[in-house]
Design a protein around this motif. Sequence first.
Motif, mmCIF file in Angstrom:
data_model
loop_
_atom_site.group_PDB
_atom_site.id
_atom_site.type_symbol
_atom_site.label_atom_id
_atom_site.label_comp_id
_atom_site.label_asym_id
_atom_site.label_seq_id
_atom_site.Cartn_x
_atom_site.Cartn_y
_atom_site.Cartn_z
ATOM 1 N N SER A 263 0.950 -1.154 -0.021
ATOM 2 C CA SER A 263 0.091 0.125 0.422
ATOM 3 C C SER A 263 0.978 1.415 0.200
ATOM 4 N N LEU A 264 1.620 1.569 0.500
ATOM 5 C CA LEU A 264 2.741 2.292 0.720
ATOM 6 C C LEU A 264 3.632 2.727 -0.603
ATOM 7 N N LYS A 265 3.730 1.425 -1.200
ATOM 8 C CA LYS A 265 5.095 1.210 -2.641
ATOM 9 C C LYS A 265 3.604 2.043 -3.092
ATOM 10 N N VAL A 266 2.322 2.057 -3.279
ATOM 11 C CA VAL A 266 1.491 2.441 -4.206
ATOM 12 C C VAL A 266 0.961 4.294 -3.858
ATOM 13 N N TYR A 267 0.384 4.720 -2.633
ATOM 14 C CA TYR A 267 0.666 5.940 -2.521
ATOM 15 C C TYR A 267 1.399 6.625 -2.137
ATOM 16 N N GLY A 268 3.059 6.449 -1.554
ATOM 17 C CA GLY A 268 3.562 6.773 -1.195
ATOM 18 C C GLY A 268 5.567 6.489 -1.566
ATOM 19 N N GLY A 269 5.046 5.337 -1.838
ATOM 20 C CA GLY A 269 7.076 4.238 -2.876
ATOM 21 C C GLY A 269 8.576 4.883 -1.881
ATOM 22 N N ASP A 270 9.032 4.973 -2.461
ATOM 23 C CA ASP A 270 10.323 3.975 -1.549
ATOM 24 C C ASP A 270 10.070 5.754 -0.304
ATOM 25 N N ALA A 272 7.922 6.770 1.565
ATOM 26 C CA ALA A 272 6.917 6.190 2.522
ATOM 27 C C ALA A 272 7.421 4.632 2.915
ATOM 28 N N ILE A 273 7.658 3.915 2.756
ATOM 29 C CA ILE A 273 7.963 3.063 2.982
ATOM 30 C C ILE A 273 9.496 2.724 3.896
ATOM 31 N N THR A 274 10.310 3.770 3.169
ATOM 32 C CA THR A 274 11.280 4.014 4.744
ATOM 33 C C THR A 274 11.087 4.530 5.557
ATOM 34 N N ILE A 275 10.424 5.931 5.652
ATOM 35 C CA ILE A 275 9.814 6.025 6.687
ATOM 36 C C ILE A 275 9.023 4.880 8.112
ATOM 37 N N PHE A 276 8.158 4.577 7.209
ATOM 38 C CA PHE A 276 7.827 4.064 7.959
ATOM 39 C C PHE A 276 8.397 2.426 9.010
ATOM 40 N N GLY A 277 9.922 1.993 7.407
ATOM 41 C CA GLY A 277 10.763 1.323 8.517
ATOM 42 C C GLY A 277 11.572 1.852 10.209
ATOM 43 N N ILE A 278 11.165 3.543 10.108
ATOM 44 C CA ILE A 278 12.106 4.251 10.684
ATOM 45 C C ILE A 278 11.464 3.893 11.922
ATOM 46 N N VAL A 279 9.273 4.103 11.664
ATOM 47 C CA VAL A 279 8.588 5.184 13.153
ATOM 48 C C VAL A 279 7.990 2.898 13.587
ATOM 49 N N ASN A 280 9.008 2.470 12.341
ATOM 50 C CA ASN A 280 8.627 1.028 13.707
ATOM 51 C C ASN A 280 9.250 0.306 14.119
ATOM 52 N N ARG A 281 10.139 0.701 14.322
ATOM 53 C CA ARG A 281 11.961 0.609 15.085
ATOM 54 C C ARG A 281 11.585 1.621 16.175
ATOM 55 N N VAL A 282 10.479 3.252 15.721
ATOM 56 C CA VAL A 282 10.196 3.376 17.330
ATOM 57 C C VAL A 282 9.750 3.019 18.547
ATOM 58 N N ILE A 283 8.214 2.642 17.207
ATOM 59 C CA ILE A 283 7.590 1.956 18.008
ATOM 60 C C ILE A 283 8.343 0.776 19.507
ATOM 61 N N MET A 284 8.618 0.004 18.313
ATOM 62 C CA MET A 284 8.976 -1.838 18.479
ATOM 63 C C MET A 284 9.646 -1.091 20.453
ATOM 64 N N PHE A 285 10.398 -0.479 19.912
ATOM 65 C CA PHE A 285 11.722 0.231 21.231
ATOM 66 C C PHE A 285 10.438 0.983 21.818
ATOM 67 N N LEU A 286 9.461 1.621 22.345
ATOM 68 C CA LEU A 286 8.993 2.195 22.737
ATOM 69 C C LEU A 286 7.703 1.284 23.791
ATOM 70 N N LEU A 287 7.546 0.304 23.253
ATOM 71 C CA LEU A 287 6.708 -0.757 23.550
ATOM 72 C C LEU A 287 6.961 -2.673 24.278
ATOM 73 N N MET A 288 8.786 -2.135 23.666
ATOM 74 C CA MET A 288 9.892 -3.110 24.579
ATOM 75 C C MET A 288 8.853 -3.378 26.114
ATOM 76 N N PRO A 289 8.690 -2.369 26.955
ATOM 77 C CA PRO A 289 8.590 -2.705 28.654
ATOM 78 C C PRO A 289 7.706 -3.393 28.372
ATOM 79 N N LEU A 290 6.383 -2.950 27.662
ATOM 80 C CA LEU A 290 5.229 -4.143 27.922
ATOM 81 C C LEU A 290 5.441 -5.330 27.901
ATOM 82 N N ILE A 291 6.385 -5.350 26.464
ATOM 83 C CA ILE A 291 6.520 -7.018 26.501
ATOM 84 C C ILE A 291 7.232 -7.766 27.945
ATOM 85 N N GLY A 292 7.961 -6.662 27.825
ATOM 86 C CA GLY A 292 8.953 -7.492 29.083
ATOM 87 C C GLY A 292 8.008 -8.266 30.728
ATOM 88 N N ILE A 293 6.870 -6.702 30.829
ATOM 89 C CA ILE A 293 6.080 -7.097 31.802
ATOM 90 C C ILE A 293 5.253 -8.215 31.565
#
Length: 458
Positions: A263-270, A272-293
Amino acid sequence: MVENAARLGKEKITKLLLSLSLPATVAMMVNGLYNIVDTIFIGKGVGALAIGGLAIAFPIQMLIMGFAQMVGIGAASAVSRNLGAKNYERAKFTVSNAYIMILLLSAVFALFGSVFVNQLLLVFGATEALMPYARDYIRIIFIGSVFFSFAMTSNSLIRAEGNAKVAMTSMIIGAVLNMFLDPIFIFIFKMGIKGAALATIISQFASFVFIITYMYSGTSFLKVGFHHLRPKWDIITEITAVGSSAFARQITGTIFAIVVNNSLKVYGGDIAITIFGIVNRVIMFLLMPLIGIGQGMQPIVGYNYGAQKINRVKEAVKISVLVSTTLAVFGWVIGESIPHIIIRIFTDERDIIENGATVLRIIIAMVPFVGIQFVGAILFQAIGKAAPALILSLLRQFIILTPLILVLPRIFNLGLTGIWLAFPIADILAVIITVILIKREMNEISLTQKPINTGSSK
Protein backbone atom coordinates in the motif's frame (compact mmCIF):
# COMPACT_ATOMS: atom_id res chain seq x y z
CA MET A 1 15.60 -25.48 39.71
CA VAL A 2 12.31 -26.95 41.03
CA GLU A 3 12.73 -25.00 44.26
CA ASN A 4 13.30 -21.84 42.26
CA ALA A 5 10.03 -22.39 40.39
CA ALA A 6 8.14 -23.05 43.64
CA ARG A 7 8.60 -19.44 44.74
CA LEU A 8 6.17 -18.49 41.96
CA GLY A 9 3.40 -19.79 44.20
CA LYS A 10 4.61 -18.28 47.47
CA GLU A 11 6.31 -14.91 47.15
CA LYS A 12 4.48 -11.59 47.07
CA ILE A 13 3.12 -10.91 43.58
CA THR A 14 4.63 -7.43 43.30
CA LYS A 15 8.04 -8.76 44.28
CA LEU A 16 7.77 -11.65 41.85
CA LEU A 17 6.61 -9.45 38.99
CA LEU A 18 9.45 -7.03 39.62
CA SER A 19 12.06 -9.78 39.84
CA LEU A 20 10.84 -11.50 36.67
CA SER A 21 9.77 -8.47 34.63
CA LEU A 22 12.73 -6.21 35.34
CA PRO A 23 15.32 -8.56 33.78
CA ALA A 24 12.96 -9.25 30.89
CA THR A 25 12.30 -5.52 30.42
CA VAL A 26 15.98 -4.65 30.57
CA ALA A 27 16.72 -7.38 28.04
CA MET A 28 13.92 -6.23 25.74
CA MET A 29 15.03 -2.61 26.02
CA VAL A 30 18.61 -3.54 25.18
CA ASN A 31 17.33 -5.63 22.28
CA GLY A 32 15.14 -2.74 21.17
CA LEU A 33 18.11 -0.39 21.47
CA TYR A 34 20.06 -2.74 19.24
CA ASN A 35 17.31 -2.46 16.59
CA ILE A 36 17.48 1.31 16.88
CA VAL A 37 21.28 1.46 16.71
CA ASP A 38 21.34 -1.06 13.87
CA THR A 39 18.96 1.14 11.87
CA ILE A 40 20.99 4.27 12.68
CA PHE A 41 24.23 2.68 11.47
CA ILE A 42 22.53 1.48 8.29
CA GLY A 43 20.94 4.89 7.66
CA LYS A 44 24.13 6.85 8.29
CA GLY A 45 26.57 4.32 6.79
CA VAL A 46 24.63 2.98 3.81
CA GLY A 47 21.79 5.44 3.17
CA ALA A 48 18.09 6.03 3.70
CA LEU A 49 17.09 3.54 0.99
CA ALA A 50 18.91 0.84 2.94
CA ILE A 51 16.47 1.48 5.80
CA GLY A 52 13.69 0.90 3.28
CA GLY A 53 15.33 -2.38 2.30
CA LEU A 54 15.51 -3.32 5.96
CA ALA A 55 11.78 -2.54 6.28
CA ILE A 56 11.12 -5.06 3.48
CA ALA A 57 13.38 -7.77 4.95
CA PHE A 58 12.38 -7.33 8.59
CA PRO A 59 8.91 -8.97 8.31
CA ILE A 60 10.60 -12.10 6.96
CA GLN A 61 12.83 -12.04 10.02
CA MET A 62 9.64 -11.67 12.09
CA LEU A 63 8.32 -14.83 10.45
CA ILE A 64 11.38 -16.74 11.68
CA MET A 65 10.73 -15.23 15.12
CA GLY A 66 7.16 -16.50 14.82
CA PHE A 67 8.25 -20.12 14.67
CA ALA A 68 10.59 -19.63 17.61
CA GLN A 69 7.93 -17.84 19.68
CA MET A 70 5.32 -20.47 18.88
CA VAL A 71 7.52 -23.21 20.27
CA GLY A 72 9.04 -21.16 23.09
CA ILE A 73 5.84 -19.65 24.48
CA GLY A 74 3.83 -22.84 24.00
CA ALA A 75 6.47 -24.90 25.78
CA ALA A 76 7.01 -22.28 28.49
CA SER A 77 3.31 -22.28 29.32
CA ALA A 78 3.30 -26.08 29.56
CA VAL A 79 6.49 -26.14 31.66
CA SER A 80 5.12 -23.53 34.10
CA ARG A 81 1.84 -25.39 34.57
CA ASN A 82 3.58 -28.77 34.97
CA LEU A 83 6.00 -27.39 37.53
CA GLY A 84 3.05 -25.91 39.43
CA ALA A 85 1.29 -29.31 39.33
CA LYS A 86 4.60 -31.07 40.22
CA ASN A 87 4.63 -33.07 36.96
CA TYR A 88 8.40 -32.76 36.64
CA GLU A 89 9.02 -35.56 34.14
CA ARG A 90 6.46 -34.20 31.70
CA ALA A 91 8.05 -30.77 32.06
CA LYS A 92 11.40 -32.24 30.96
CA PHE A 93 9.80 -33.99 27.99
CA THR A 94 8.24 -30.66 27.06
CA VAL A 95 11.66 -29.00 27.00
CA SER A 96 13.21 -31.72 24.83
CA ASN A 97 10.30 -31.75 22.37
CA ALA A 98 10.51 -27.96 22.10
CA TYR A 99 14.12 -28.21 20.96
CA ILE A 100 13.35 -30.99 18.48
CA MET A 101 10.61 -28.83 16.99
CA ILE A 102 12.63 -25.64 16.74
CA LEU A 103 15.65 -27.27 15.13
CA LEU A 104 13.54 -28.91 12.43
CA LEU A 105 11.33 -25.87 11.79
CA SER A 106 14.16 -23.36 11.58
CA ALA A 107 16.18 -25.59 9.24
CA VAL A 108 13.23 -26.07 6.86
CA PHE A 109 12.37 -22.38 6.89
CA ALA A 110 15.97 -21.33 6.28
CA LEU A 111 16.27 -23.69 3.30
CA PHE A 112 12.98 -22.55 1.77
CA GLY A 113 13.79 -18.89 2.29
CA SER A 114 17.23 -19.15 0.73
CA VAL A 115 15.84 -20.80 -2.41
CA PHE A 116 12.92 -18.40 -2.92
CA VAL A 117 14.43 -15.18 -1.59
CA ASN A 118 13.66 -12.99 -4.62
CA GLN A 119 10.05 -14.13 -4.82
CA LEU A 120 9.58 -13.53 -1.09
CA LEU A 121 10.92 -10.00 -1.25
CA LEU A 122 8.67 -9.10 -4.17
CA VAL A 123 5.66 -10.33 -2.22
CA PHE A 124 6.72 -8.18 0.73
CA GLY A 125 6.66 -5.04 -1.39
CA ALA A 126 10.25 -4.64 -2.57
CA THR A 127 10.72 -1.98 -5.21
CA GLU A 128 13.51 -1.97 -7.79
CA ALA A 129 15.50 0.47 -5.66
CA LEU A 130 15.01 -1.42 -2.37
CA MET A 131 15.45 -5.00 -3.63
CA PRO A 132 19.31 -5.16 -3.56
CA TYR A 133 19.46 -3.98 0.05
CA ALA A 134 16.72 -6.32 1.24
CA ARG A 135 18.22 -9.32 -0.58
CA ASP A 136 21.76 -8.76 0.73
CA TYR A 137 20.46 -8.54 4.30
CA ILE A 138 17.98 -11.42 4.45
CA ARG A 139 20.21 -13.99 2.71
CA ILE A 140 22.70 -13.81 5.57
CA ILE A 141 19.92 -13.85 8.17
CA PHE A 142 18.63 -17.13 6.71
CA ILE A 143 22.03 -18.78 7.20
CA GLY A 144 22.09 -18.15 10.95
CA SER A 145 18.36 -18.48 11.65
CA VAL A 146 18.78 -21.72 13.62
CA PHE A 147 20.88 -19.95 16.28
CA PHE A 148 18.44 -17.07 16.49
CA SER A 149 15.47 -19.44 16.86
CA PHE A 150 17.19 -21.61 19.47
CA ALA A 151 18.10 -18.60 21.61
CA MET A 152 14.58 -17.14 21.48
CA THR A 153 12.93 -20.46 22.37
CA SER A 154 15.39 -21.07 25.20
CA ASN A 155 14.78 -17.66 26.73
CA SER A 156 11.06 -18.44 27.09
CA LEU A 157 11.88 -21.76 28.76
CA ILE A 158 14.44 -20.19 31.07
CA ARG A 159 11.86 -17.65 32.25
CA ALA A 160 9.38 -20.50 32.80
CA GLU A 161 11.68 -22.03 35.41
CA GLY A 162 12.00 -18.64 37.13
CA ASN A 163 15.52 -17.67 35.98
CA ALA A 164 14.68 -14.37 34.31
CA LYS A 165 18.15 -12.95 34.92
CA VAL A 166 19.74 -15.69 32.83
CA ALA A 167 17.32 -15.00 29.98
CA MET A 168 18.13 -11.31 30.31
CA THR A 169 21.87 -11.99 30.16
CA SER A 170 21.46 -14.09 27.03
CA MET A 171 19.59 -11.32 25.22
CA ILE A 172 21.98 -8.62 26.41
CA ILE A 173 24.99 -10.59 25.21
CA GLY A 174 23.53 -10.80 21.71
CA ALA A 175 22.34 -7.20 21.56
CA VAL A 176 25.50 -5.58 22.95
CA LEU A 177 27.78 -7.67 20.74
CA ASN A 178 25.62 -6.74 17.76
CA MET A 179 25.94 -3.02 18.51
CA PHE A 180 29.70 -3.45 18.83
CA LEU A 181 30.08 -5.38 15.56
CA ASP A 182 27.74 -3.20 13.45
CA PRO A 183 30.08 -0.20 13.02
CA ILE A 184 33.07 -2.51 12.51
CA PHE A 185 31.48 -4.37 9.60
CA ILE A 186 29.64 -1.35 8.13
CA PHE A 187 32.24 1.42 8.46
CA ILE A 188 35.61 -0.31 8.83
CA PHE A 189 35.19 -3.35 6.56
CA LYS A 190 32.81 -1.44 4.23
CA MET A 191 30.37 -4.37 4.04
CA GLY A 192 27.26 -2.18 3.97
CA ILE A 193 23.97 -3.83 4.87
CA LYS A 194 25.62 -7.26 4.59
CA GLY A 195 27.77 -6.26 7.54
CA ALA A 196 24.70 -5.50 9.64
CA ALA A 197 23.27 -8.95 8.87
CA LEU A 198 26.58 -10.68 9.63
CA ALA A 199 26.82 -8.84 12.96
CA THR A 200 23.34 -10.12 13.84
CA ILE A 201 24.19 -13.75 13.07
CA ILE A 202 27.48 -13.72 15.00
CA SER A 203 25.74 -12.13 17.99
CA GLN A 204 22.97 -14.73 18.03
CA PHE A 205 25.57 -17.50 17.90
CA ALA A 206 27.18 -15.98 21.01
CA SER A 207 23.79 -16.11 22.79
CA PHE A 208 23.42 -19.73 21.65
CA VAL A 209 26.77 -20.68 23.21
CA PHE A 210 25.87 -18.91 26.48
CA ILE A 211 22.54 -20.77 26.74
CA ILE A 212 24.11 -24.18 26.08
CA THR A 213 26.70 -23.45 28.79
CA TYR A 214 23.97 -22.49 31.26
CA MET A 215 21.83 -25.53 30.50
CA TYR A 216 24.67 -27.92 31.31
CA SER A 217 26.04 -25.99 34.27
CA GLY A 218 24.01 -28.06 36.75
CA THR A 219 21.85 -25.16 37.92
CA SER A 220 19.11 -25.43 35.30
CA PHE A 221 16.03 -27.62 35.16
CA LEU A 222 16.27 -27.45 31.35
CA LYS A 223 19.06 -30.05 31.19
CA VAL A 224 17.39 -33.15 29.77
CA GLY A 225 18.58 -36.72 29.41
CA PHE A 226 18.87 -38.73 26.21
CA HIS A 227 15.71 -40.66 27.08
CA HIS A 228 13.77 -37.39 26.86
CA LEU A 229 14.89 -36.79 23.27
CA ARG A 230 12.03 -38.50 21.50
CA PRO A 231 8.91 -36.95 20.01
CA LYS A 232 5.72 -37.11 22.07
CA TRP A 233 2.85 -36.06 19.86
CA ASP A 234 0.54 -35.05 22.70
CA ILE A 235 3.22 -32.64 23.96
CA ILE A 236 3.96 -31.34 20.46
CA THR A 237 0.23 -30.78 19.96
CA GLU A 238 -0.04 -28.91 23.26
CA ILE A 239 2.98 -26.73 22.49
CA THR A 240 1.62 -25.92 19.04
CA ALA A 241 -1.92 -25.20 20.26
CA VAL A 242 -0.88 -22.81 23.03
CA GLY A 243 1.98 -21.29 21.06
CA SER A 244 -0.17 -20.83 17.97
CA SER A 245 -1.36 -17.49 19.31
CA ALA A 246 2.21 -16.16 19.39
CA PHE A 247 2.86 -17.62 15.94
CA ALA A 248 -0.38 -16.12 14.66
CA ARG A 249 0.73 -12.74 15.97
CA GLN A 250 3.91 -12.98 13.91
CA ILE A 251 2.10 -14.39 10.89
CA THR A 252 -0.45 -11.59 11.00
CA GLY A 253 2.46 -9.21 11.39
CA THR A 254 3.89 -10.72 8.22
CA ILE A 255 0.59 -10.46 6.34
CA PHE A 256 0.24 -6.93 7.66
CA ALA A 257 3.73 -6.09 6.37
CA ILE A 258 2.81 -7.37 2.93
CA VAL A 259 -0.34 -5.23 2.90
CA VAL A 260 1.21 -2.08 4.36
CA ASN A 261 4.42 -2.21 2.29
CA ASN A 262 2.52 -2.72 -0.96
CA SER A 263 0.00 0.00 0.00
CA LEU A 264 2.84 2.36 0.84
CA LYS A 265 4.49 1.51 -2.47
CA VAL A 266 1.29 2.60 -4.28
CA TYR A 267 0.53 5.78 -2.29
CA GLY A 268 3.98 6.95 -1.18
CA GLY A 269 6.77 4.96 -2.86
CA ASP A 270 10.27 4.38 -1.50
CA ILE A 271 10.16 7.37 0.88
CA ALA A 272 6.93 6.20 2.57
CA ILE A 273 8.35 2.69 3.05
CA THR A 274 11.54 4.19 4.50
CA ILE A 275 9.56 6.42 6.90
CA PHE A 276 7.54 3.46 8.08
CA GLY A 277 10.75 1.46 8.56
CA ILE A 278 12.05 4.17 10.90
CA VAL A 279 8.77 4.78 12.76
CA ASN A 280 8.16 1.07 13.21
CA ARG A 281 11.55 0.62 14.88
CA VAL A 282 10.85 3.55 17.20
CA ILE A 283 7.44 2.17 18.21
CA MET A 284 8.91 -1.27 18.83
CA PHE A 285 11.44 0.30 21.17
CA LEU A 286 8.79 2.26 23.05
CA LEU A 287 6.69 -0.88 23.53
CA MET A 288 9.53 -3.18 24.61
CA PRO A 289 8.90 -2.58 28.34
CA LEU A 290 5.31 -3.81 27.89
CA ILE A 291 6.58 -7.04 26.39
CA GLY A 292 8.91 -7.39 29.37
CA ILE A 293 5.99 -7.03 31.79
CA GLY A 294 4.09 -9.72 29.90
CA GLN A 295 7.06 -12.07 29.94
CA GLY A 296 7.44 -11.56 33.67
CA MET A 297 3.73 -12.17 34.25
CA GLN A 298 3.53 -15.38 32.20
CA PRO A 299 5.32 -17.81 34.56
CA ILE A 300 3.53 -16.32 37.60
CA VAL A 301 0.10 -16.78 36.07
CA GLY A 302 0.92 -20.17 34.54
CA TYR A 303 2.32 -21.64 37.76
CA ASN A 304 -0.45 -20.35 40.01
CA TYR A 305 -3.16 -21.35 37.56
CA GLY A 306 -1.71 -24.88 37.53
CA ALA A 307 -1.55 -24.83 41.34
CA GLN A 308 -5.18 -23.58 41.56
CA LYS A 309 -4.18 -20.35 43.34
CA ILE A 310 -6.70 -18.17 41.55
CA ASN A 311 -6.39 -15.09 43.76
CA ARG A 312 -2.72 -14.87 42.84
CA VAL A 313 -3.60 -15.13 39.15
CA LYS A 314 -6.02 -12.21 39.46
CA GLU A 315 -3.57 -10.10 41.40
CA ALA A 316 -0.81 -10.69 38.87
CA VAL A 317 -3.11 -9.60 36.03
CA LYS A 318 -4.25 -6.43 37.82
CA ILE A 319 -0.75 -5.32 38.72
CA SER A 320 0.54 -6.10 35.21
CA VAL A 321 -2.20 -3.97 33.62
CA LEU A 322 -1.38 -1.04 35.92
CA VAL A 323 2.36 -1.19 35.33
CA SER A 324 2.14 -1.74 31.56
CA THR A 325 -0.30 1.16 31.17
CA THR A 326 2.01 3.46 33.12
CA LEU A 327 4.94 2.50 30.91
CA ALA A 328 2.85 2.96 27.76
CA VAL A 329 1.91 6.50 28.81
CA PHE A 330 5.57 7.30 29.44
CA GLY A 331 6.54 6.11 25.95
CA TRP A 332 3.65 8.05 24.40
CA VAL A 333 4.75 11.31 26.07
CA ILE A 334 8.26 10.92 24.67
CA GLY A 335 7.07 10.13 21.16
CA GLU A 336 4.58 12.98 21.01
CA SER A 337 6.96 15.54 22.55
CA ILE A 338 10.10 15.18 20.44
CA PRO A 339 9.21 13.38 17.17
CA HIS A 340 11.52 15.50 14.98
CA ILE A 341 14.49 14.82 17.22
CA ILE A 342 13.74 11.10 17.18
CA ILE A 343 13.50 10.84 13.37
CA ARG A 344 16.60 13.01 12.88
CA ILE A 345 18.66 10.37 14.71
CA PHE A 346 18.24 8.04 11.74
CA THR A 347 18.64 10.34 8.73
CA ASP A 348 19.60 13.86 7.66
CA GLU A 349 17.08 14.00 4.80
CA ARG A 350 14.68 16.86 5.54
CA ASP A 351 11.59 15.40 3.84
CA ILE A 352 11.89 12.16 5.78
CA ILE A 353 12.37 14.04 9.08
CA GLU A 354 9.33 16.32 8.60
CA ASN A 355 6.96 13.65 7.30
CA GLY A 356 8.29 11.02 9.69
CA ALA A 357 7.60 13.22 12.73
CA THR A 358 3.97 13.66 11.67
CA VAL A 359 3.57 9.95 11.00
CA LEU A 360 5.03 9.05 14.41
CA ARG A 361 2.59 11.35 16.21
CA ILE A 362 -0.40 9.86 14.38
CA ILE A 363 0.54 6.21 14.81
CA ILE A 364 1.21 6.40 18.57
CA ALA A 365 -1.91 8.45 19.37
CA MET A 366 -3.63 5.56 21.22
CA VAL A 367 -0.51 3.91 22.66
CA PRO A 368 -1.40 4.77 26.31
CA PHE A 369 -4.09 2.08 26.20
CA VAL A 370 -2.25 -0.78 24.47
CA GLY A 371 -0.71 -2.21 27.65
CA ILE A 372 -4.06 -3.85 28.37
CA GLN A 373 -3.91 -5.75 25.10
CA PHE A 374 -0.40 -7.03 25.79
CA VAL A 375 -1.45 -8.35 29.20
CA GLY A 376 -4.62 -9.94 27.81
CA ALA A 377 -2.78 -11.93 25.14
CA ILE A 378 -0.19 -13.21 27.65
CA LEU A 379 -2.90 -14.11 30.18
CA PHE A 380 -4.61 -16.59 27.89
CA GLN A 381 -1.29 -18.04 26.72
CA ALA A 382 -0.20 -18.54 30.34
CA ILE A 383 -3.35 -20.44 31.37
CA GLY A 384 -3.25 -22.63 28.27
CA LYS A 385 -6.43 -21.32 26.59
CA ALA A 386 -5.42 -21.39 22.95
CA ALA A 387 -8.61 -20.04 21.34
CA PRO A 388 -8.90 -16.63 23.11
CA ALA A 389 -5.11 -16.26 23.01
CA LEU A 390 -5.26 -16.79 19.26
CA ILE A 391 -8.12 -14.30 18.88
CA LEU A 392 -6.25 -11.60 20.76
CA SER A 393 -3.11 -12.26 18.76
CA LEU A 394 -5.02 -11.91 15.50
CA LEU A 395 -7.17 -9.02 16.67
CA ARG A 396 -5.17 -5.84 16.15
CA GLN A 397 -3.07 -6.49 13.06
CA PHE A 398 -5.13 -9.03 11.13
CA ILE A 399 -8.78 -8.60 12.09
CA ILE A 400 -8.79 -4.80 12.47
CA LEU A 401 -5.67 -3.03 11.19
CA THR A 402 -5.07 -4.84 7.91
CA PRO A 403 -8.63 -4.29 6.61
CA LEU A 404 -8.48 -0.65 7.70
CA ILE A 405 -5.29 -0.12 5.69
CA LEU A 406 -7.04 -1.56 2.66
CA VAL A 407 -10.30 0.35 3.17
CA LEU A 408 -9.37 3.85 4.39
CA PRO A 409 -7.04 4.89 1.52
CA ARG A 410 -9.23 3.43 -1.23
CA ILE A 411 -12.90 3.56 -0.28
CA PHE A 412 -12.68 6.74 1.79
CA ASN A 413 -10.13 8.31 -0.58
CA LEU A 414 -7.76 9.21 2.25
CA GLY A 415 -4.66 7.97 0.41
CA LEU A 416 -1.44 7.82 2.42
CA THR A 417 -3.08 9.59 5.39
CA GLY A 418 -5.61 6.77 5.63
CA ILE A 419 -2.81 4.25 6.13
CA TRP A 420 -1.40 6.21 9.07
CA LEU A 421 -4.84 6.80 10.65
CA ALA A 422 -5.59 3.07 10.58
CA PHE A 423 -3.09 2.47 13.42
CA PRO A 424 -4.69 4.47 16.28
CA ILE A 425 -8.18 3.34 15.23
CA ALA A 426 -7.09 -0.30 15.39
CA ASP A 427 -5.42 0.23 18.77
CA ILE A 428 -8.50 1.55 20.54
CA LEU A 429 -10.87 -1.05 19.03
CA ALA A 430 -8.53 -3.88 20.01
CA VAL A 431 -8.22 -2.60 23.57
CA ILE A 432 -12.00 -2.45 24.03
CA ILE A 433 -12.41 -6.07 22.92
CA THR A 434 -9.48 -7.21 25.10
CA VAL A 435 -11.02 -5.62 28.21
CA ILE A 436 -14.26 -7.53 27.59
CA LEU A 437 -12.43 -10.86 27.23
CA ILE A 438 -10.27 -10.32 30.32
CA LYS A 439 -13.27 -9.48 32.50
CA ARG A 440 -15.15 -12.52 31.25
CA GLU A 441 -12.21 -14.83 31.95
CA MET A 442 -11.67 -13.45 35.45
CA ASN A 443 -15.34 -14.14 36.26
CA GLU A 444 -15.20 -17.66 34.82
CA ILE A 445 -12.13 -18.85 36.70
CA SER A 446 -13.64 -17.53 39.93
CA LEU A 447 -16.77 -19.64 39.38
CA THR A 448 -15.30 -22.83 37.93
CA GLN A 449 -12.15 -23.30 40.03
CA LYS A 450 -11.77 -23.52 43.76
CA PRO A 451 -8.66 -21.75 45.05
CA ILE A 452 -6.42 -23.63 47.44
CA ASN A 453 -5.84 -21.67 50.62
CA THR A 454 -2.06 -21.69 50.96
CA GLY A 455 -1.74 -18.36 52.69
CA SER A 456 -1.90 -14.75 51.63
CA SER A 457 -0.44 -13.67 48.33
CA LYS A 458 0.50 -10.37 49.85
